[in-house]
Design a protein around this motif. Sequence first.
Motif, PDB file in Angstrom:
ATOM      1  N   SER A  13     -11.918   6.330  10.569  1.00 51.03           N
ATOM      2  CA  SER A  13     -10.465   7.710  10.326  1.00 51.03           C
ATOM      3  C   SER A  13      -9.874   7.669   9.255  1.00 51.03           C
ATOM      4  N   TYR A  14      -9.698   6.367   8.436  1.00 51.70           N
ATOM      5  CA  TYR A  14      -8.094   6.957   7.329  1.00 51.70           C
ATOM      6  C   TYR A  14      -8.478   7.972   6.491  1.00 51.70           C
ATOM      7  N   GLY A  15      -8.524   8.990   6.669  1.00 56.49           N
ATOM      8  CA  GLY A  15      -9.158   9.834   5.591  1.00 56.49           C
ATOM      9  C   GLY A  15      -8.480   9.772   5.029  1.00 56.49           C
ATOM     10  N   HIS A  52      -7.014  -6.731   7.430  1.00 54.34           N
ATOM     11  CA  HIS A  52      -8.059  -6.836   7.333  1.00 54.34           C
ATOM     12  C   HIS A  52      -9.678  -5.125   7.266  1.00 54.34           C
ATOM     13  N   THR A  53      -9.100  -4.757   7.990  1.00 51.66           N
ATOM     14  CA  THR A  53     -10.369  -3.936   8.836  1.00 51.66           C
ATOM     15  C   THR A  53      -9.509  -2.582   8.876  1.00 51.66           C
ATOM     16  N   CYS A  54     -10.141  -1.575   7.761  1.00 55.92           N
ATOM     17  CA  CYS A  54     -10.398  -0.060   7.537  1.00 55.92           C
ATOM     18  C   CYS A  54     -11.329   1.199   8.423  1.00 55.92           C
ATOM     19  N   LEU A  75       7.897  -1.794  -9.450  1.00 57.65           N
ATOM     20  CA  LEU A  75       8.792  -2.231  -9.737  1.00 57.65           C
ATOM     21  C   LEU A  75       7.872  -3.322  -7.973  1.00 57.65           C
ATOM     22  N   GLU A  76       8.252  -4.718  -8.270  1.00 60.36           N
ATOM     23  CA  GLU A  76       7.622  -5.633  -7.309  1.00 60.36           C
ATOM     24  C   GLU A  76       8.129  -7.046  -7.401  1.00 60.36           C
ATOM     25  N   ARG A  77       8.746  -7.634  -6.117  1.00 58.33           N
ATOM     26  CA  ARG A  77       9.314  -9.125  -6.708  1.00 58.33           C
ATOM     27  C   ARG A  77       8.988  -9.711  -6.569  1.00 58.33           C
ATOM     28  N   GLY A 116       1.442  -6.412  -0.723  1.00 61.13           N
ATOM     29  CA  GLY A 116       2.029  -6.695   0.263  1.00 61.13           C
ATOM     30  C   GLY A 116       1.135  -7.118   1.241  1.00 61.13           C
ATOM     31  N   CYS A 117       1.279  -6.822   2.460  1.00 59.84           N
ATOM     32  CA  CYS A 117       0.295  -7.018   3.168  1.00 59.84           C
ATOM     33  C   CYS A 117      -0.994  -6.977   3.383  1.00 59.84           C
ATOM     34  N   ILE A 118      -1.338  -6.583   2.303  1.00 63.75           N
ATOM     35  CA  ILE A 118      -2.339  -6.962   1.969  1.00 63.75           C
ATOM     36  C   ILE A 118      -3.523  -8.028   0.813  1.00 63.75           C
ATOM     37  N   GLY A 150       7.056   3.647   4.068  1.00 64.03           N
ATOM     38  CA  GLY A 150       6.818   2.688   4.470  1.00 64.03           C
ATOM     39  C   GLY A 150       5.618   2.323   6.194  1.00 64.03           C
ATOM     40  N   ASN A 151       5.422   1.510   6.150  1.00 58.83           N
ATOM     41  CA  ASN A 151       4.909   0.989   7.693  1.00 58.83           C
ATOM     42  C   ASN A 151       5.410   1.438   8.671  1.00 58.83           C
ATOM     43  N   TRP A 152       6.736   1.780   8.689  1.00 58.81           N
ATOM     44  CA  TRP A 152       7.597   2.382   9.585  1.00 58.81           C
ATOM     45  C   TRP A 152       7.867   3.238  10.369  1.00 58.81           C
ATOM     46  N   GLY A 161       4.168   4.337  12.490  1.00 59.41           N
ATOM     47  CA  GLY A 161       2.559   3.480  12.272  1.00 59.41           C
ATOM     48  C   GLY A 161       2.326   2.130  11.262  1.00 59.41           C
ATOM     49  N   VAL A 162       1.909   1.413  11.996  1.00 58.10           N
ATOM     50  CA  VAL A 162       2.152   0.436  11.135  1.00 58.10           C
ATOM     51  C   VAL A 162       0.846   0.274  10.527  1.00 58.10           C
ATOM     52  N   SER A 163      -0.076   0.974  10.545  1.00 52.70           N
ATOM     53  CA  SER A 163      -1.702   0.972  10.072  1.00 52.70           C
ATOM     54  C   SER A 163      -1.500   1.352   8.344  1.00 52.70           C
ATOM     55  N   ILE A 165       0.391  -1.131  -0.070  1.00 47.57           N
ATOM     56  CA  ILE A 165      -0.121   0.268   0.452  1.00 47.57           C
ATOM     57  C   ILE A 165       0.703   1.176   0.067  1.00 47.57           C
ATOM     58  N   SER A 166       1.728   1.181   0.349  1.00 43.76           N
ATOM     59  CA  SER A 166       3.127   2.471   0.789  1.00 43.76           C
ATOM     60  C   SER A 166       3.028   2.862  -0.685  1.00 43.76           C
ATOM     61  N   GLY A 167       3.484   1.536  -1.754  1.00 48.01           N
ATOM     62  CA  GLY A 167       3.976   1.816  -2.723  1.00 48.01           C
ATOM     63  C   GLY A 167       3.073   2.723  -4.183  1.00 48.01           C
TER      64      GLY A 167
HETATM   65  C1  LIG Z   1      -1.016  -9.690  10.117  1.00 49.49           C
HETATM   66  C2  LIG Z   1      -1.336  -7.827   9.453  1.00 49.49           C
HETATM   67  C3  LIG Z   1      -2.826  -7.594  10.602  1.00 49.49           C
HETATM   68  C4  LIG Z   1      -2.989  -6.348   9.719  1.00 49.49           C
HETATM   69  N1  LIG Z   1      -4.248  -5.473  10.505  1.00 49.49           N
HETATM   70  C5  LIG Z   1      -4.082  -4.303   9.983  1.00 49.49           C
HETATM   71  C6  LIG Z   1      -5.748  -3.760   9.993  1.00 49.49           C
HETATM   72  O1  LIG Z   1      -6.754  -4.827  10.244  1.00 49.49           O
HETATM   73  N2  LIG Z   1      -5.506  -2.719   9.304  1.00 49.49           N
HETATM   74  C7  LIG Z   1      -4.325  -1.760   8.897  1.00 49.49           C
HETATM   75  O2  LIG Z   1      -5.028  -0.533   9.051  1.00 49.49           O
HETATM   76  N3  LIG Z   1      -3.164  -2.367   9.339  1.00 49.49           N
HETATM   77  C8  LIG Z   1      -3.131  -3.799   9.000  1.00 49.49           C
HETATM   78  N4  LIG Z   1      -2.341  -4.250   9.614  1.00 49.49           N
HETATM   79  C9  LIG Z   1      -0.950  -3.530   8.598  1.00 49.49           C
HETATM   80  C10 LIG Z   1      -0.561  -3.303   7.228  1.00 49.49           C
HETATM   81  O3  LIG Z   1      -1.191  -3.933   6.385  1.00 49.49           O
HETATM   82  C11 LIG Z   1       0.817  -2.478   6.814  1.00 49.49           C
HETATM   83  O4  LIG Z   1       1.557  -1.591   7.620  1.00 49.49           O
HETATM   84  C12 LIG Z   1       0.536  -2.319   5.333  1.00 49.49           C
HETATM   85  O5  LIG Z   1      -0.360  -3.189   4.725  1.00 49.49           O
HETATM   86  C13 LIG Z   1       2.523  -2.354   5.120  1.00 49.49           C
HETATM   87  O6  LIG Z   1       1.873  -1.571   3.539  1.00 49.49           O
HETATM   88  P1  LIG Z   1       3.789  -1.595   2.739  1.00 49.49           P
HETATM   89  O7  LIG Z   1       3.718  -1.008   1.807  1.00 49.49           O
HETATM   90  O8  LIG Z   1       4.436  -0.063   3.729  1.00 49.49           O
HETATM   91  O9  LIG Z   1       4.784  -2.439   3.231  1.00 49.49           O
HETATM   92  P2  LIG Z   1       5.067  -4.010   3.146  1.00 49.49           P
HETATM   93  O10 LIG Z   1       2.805  -4.723   2.241  1.00 49.49           O
HETATM   94  O11 LIG Z   1       5.175  -5.065   3.593  1.00 49.49           O
HETATM   95  O12 LIG Z   1       4.935  -4.066   0.978  1.00 49.49           O
HETATM   96  C14 LIG Z   1       6.219  -4.054   0.710  1.00 49.49           C
HETATM   97  C15 LIG Z   1       5.649  -4.446  -0.492  1.00 49.49           C
HETATM   98  O13 LIG Z   1       7.858  -4.365  -1.235  1.00 49.49           O
HETATM   99  C16 LIG Z   1       7.670  -5.508  -1.818  1.00 49.49           C
HETATM  100  N5  LIG Z   1       9.620  -5.591  -1.416  1.00 49.49           N
HETATM  101  C17 LIG Z   1      10.122  -6.628  -0.542  1.00 49.49           C
HETATM  102  N6  LIG Z   1      11.444  -6.346  -0.922  1.00 49.49           N
HETATM  103  C18 LIG Z   1      11.315  -5.992  -2.234  1.00 49.49           C
HETATM  104  C19 LIG Z   1      12.328  -5.860  -3.151  1.00 49.49           C
HETATM  105  N7  LIG Z   1      13.511  -6.327  -3.267  1.00 49.49           N
HETATM  106  N8  LIG Z   1      12.102  -5.435  -4.667  1.00 49.49           N
HETATM  107  C20 LIG Z   1      11.089  -5.336  -4.607  1.00 49.49           C
HETATM  108  N9  LIG Z   1       9.794  -5.800  -3.949  1.00 49.49           N
HETATM  109  C21 LIG Z   1      10.011  -6.245  -2.794  1.00 49.49           C
HETATM  110  C22 LIG Z   1       6.628  -6.824  -0.720  1.00 49.49           C
HETATM  111  O14 LIG Z   1       6.633  -8.096  -1.809  1.00 49.49           O
HETATM  112  C23 LIG Z   1       5.365  -6.149  -0.750  1.00 49.49           C
HETATM  113  O15 LIG Z   1       5.055  -6.157  -1.592  1.00 49.49           O
HETATM  114  C24 LIG Z   1      -1.690  -5.670   9.804  1.00 49.49           C
HETATM  115  C25 LIG Z   1      -0.767  -6.461   8.971  1.00 49.49           C
HETATM  116  C26 LIG Z   1      -0.004  -7.378   8.992  1.00 49.49           C
HETATM  117  C27 LIG Z   1       0.952  -8.263   8.678  1.00 49.49           C
END
Ligand SMILES: Cc1cc2nc3c(=O)[nH]c(=O)nc-3n(C[C@H](O)[C@H](O)[C@H](O)COP(=O)(O)OP(=O)(O)OC[C@H]3O[C@@H](n4cnc5c(N)ncnc54)[C@H](O)[C@@H]3O)c2cc1C
Length: 400
Positions: free
Chosen positions: A64-66, A59-61, A31-33, A39-41, A371-373, A376-378, A12-14
């Motif tokens: 408040s996710y403006g 699983h939940t939005c 570009l996605e690996r 990703g986490c969705i 990213g989610n770092w 916070g991680v939502s 979702i970040s990218g």
């Molecule tokens: C079990 C679980 C339940 C959750 N529940 C909720 C919830 O209910 N509500 C909520 O708001 N949040 C929830 N979260 C948090 C939220 O889903 C994540 O924080 C968010 O989706 C992360 O998005 P991201 O794009 O930052 O990272 P990621 O989703 O990790 O995406 C990173 C992407 O980068 C790719 N990548 C990695 N290395 C490379 C590379 N070398 N080259 C190219 N691509 C690469 C990965 O394959 C991945 O697609 C949950 C997370 C988990 C794990």
Amino acid sequence: MDFEHIVVGAGISGLGAAHFAARAGVPTLVLERSNRIGGCINSHQFANCGDFWTEAGSHTCFNSYGTLISILEDLDQLDRLTPKADGSYRLWRQDQLRPVLSGLHPLEALISLPRLARRSKADASVADYYGAILGRRNYRDLLGPAFQALVCQPADDYPAELLFRRKPRRKDIARKFTFPRGLSEIPAAIARQPEIEVRTAQEIRGIVGDGNGFRIQLTAGDELRCDYLTLAVPPDVAARLLPKHLTNAKAAVDEIAMAEIETLLVAFRVADLDLPAIAGLISVDDAFYSAVSRDFLPDEQYRGFAFHFRPGALDAEAQIGAACHALGARPADVVENAHIGNRLPALRKGHHRTVERLDAALAGTHLAITGNWFYGVSLEDALTRSRQEHQRLFSNRLNG
Ligand SMILES: Cc1cc2nc3c(=O)[nH]c(=O)nc-3n(C[C@H](O)[C@H](O)[C@H](O)COP(=O)(O)OP(=O)(O)OC[C@H]3O[C@@H](n4cnc5c(N)ncnc54)[C@H](O)[C@@H]3O)c2cc1C
């Protein structure tokens, strides 16, 4: 080959970063690996259960996710929002399902709560802060396991300020929502835009600086050049990919650890489960942190659950046994199962100082890191960072 903007990572970040860029008139290559986006969705479709799916990650939005909602509005997706049915979590403790409030020690909470006024979340860990304001026994028996279930990792050292940040709610939107085919509809809708090209199964060997821009070297041998680059990958991957000359940025990113989660998905026929509808389980003393059910969107034929296990605690078969034990089900009744690896950042108190150092190192460059770092991680936290980084990267273009 030359591109104006490349995003690495199609979570979702990218995809959020690509969306903001595309809307500002900057065509973007993502570009996605892996061979899927999101990703986490990950709304997992079981192969032999018709179109039944269960969320393996997010699983939940919430209303408040403006930032997320603004993207869904841009994409005309608001009519797809599907309110989630209310359900309650259960506590799984000493081999028994119990009401969540059975973990509460009311007298201790009453005595401790006045400390709330004197406590600040800044620089406090979750254990310090919530242990103080609700009492140590309440933290041990209820809050600690609940936070662990929320962040799918040991939560004691997690920064208190990164949990439950207040955000305005959109009253015209259901408080909790999903989509008819699960949250994977969100990345799919973003990626469908013509200004965004997504290439999956792209392994990146390295990234090098090239003037103000970057050259991205793919394992397959190709090299792509871009003027602007957004890294939207977990911190350990970002640290490895960062161009050599950005030493301060790399040093900051290197400080952030990741937690591994072994997720088990199980599906049952409705008739085979003697368990009322639940939102999920919070485990106090088992090998899993939490389980999330698909009961929020009931299906006539199947019920599904995602169990999030500590890494290395149980093998695949024992995980199925533990999940069935908690659900009061027989392993023979599992219609289908799937094992999925999830990863989340293991943030620690003082995290905001690491982010400040990273931001100082990125200032003035054509590189964004999201990213989610960060906040916070939502999903909303991730998108908040993507929007901010987009504004920094393309501020000249936006103002001009
Ligand atoms: C079990 C679980 C339940 C959750 N529940 C909720 C919830 O209910 N509500 C909520 O708001 N949040 C929830 N979260 C948090 C939220 O889903 C994540 O924080 C968010 O989706 C992360 O998005 P991201 O794009 O930052 O990272 P990621 O989703 O990790 O995406 C990173 C992407 O980068 C790719 N990548 C990695 N290395 C490379 C590379 N070398 N080259 C190219 N691509 C690469 C990965 O394959 C991945 O697609 C949950 C997370 C988990 C794990």
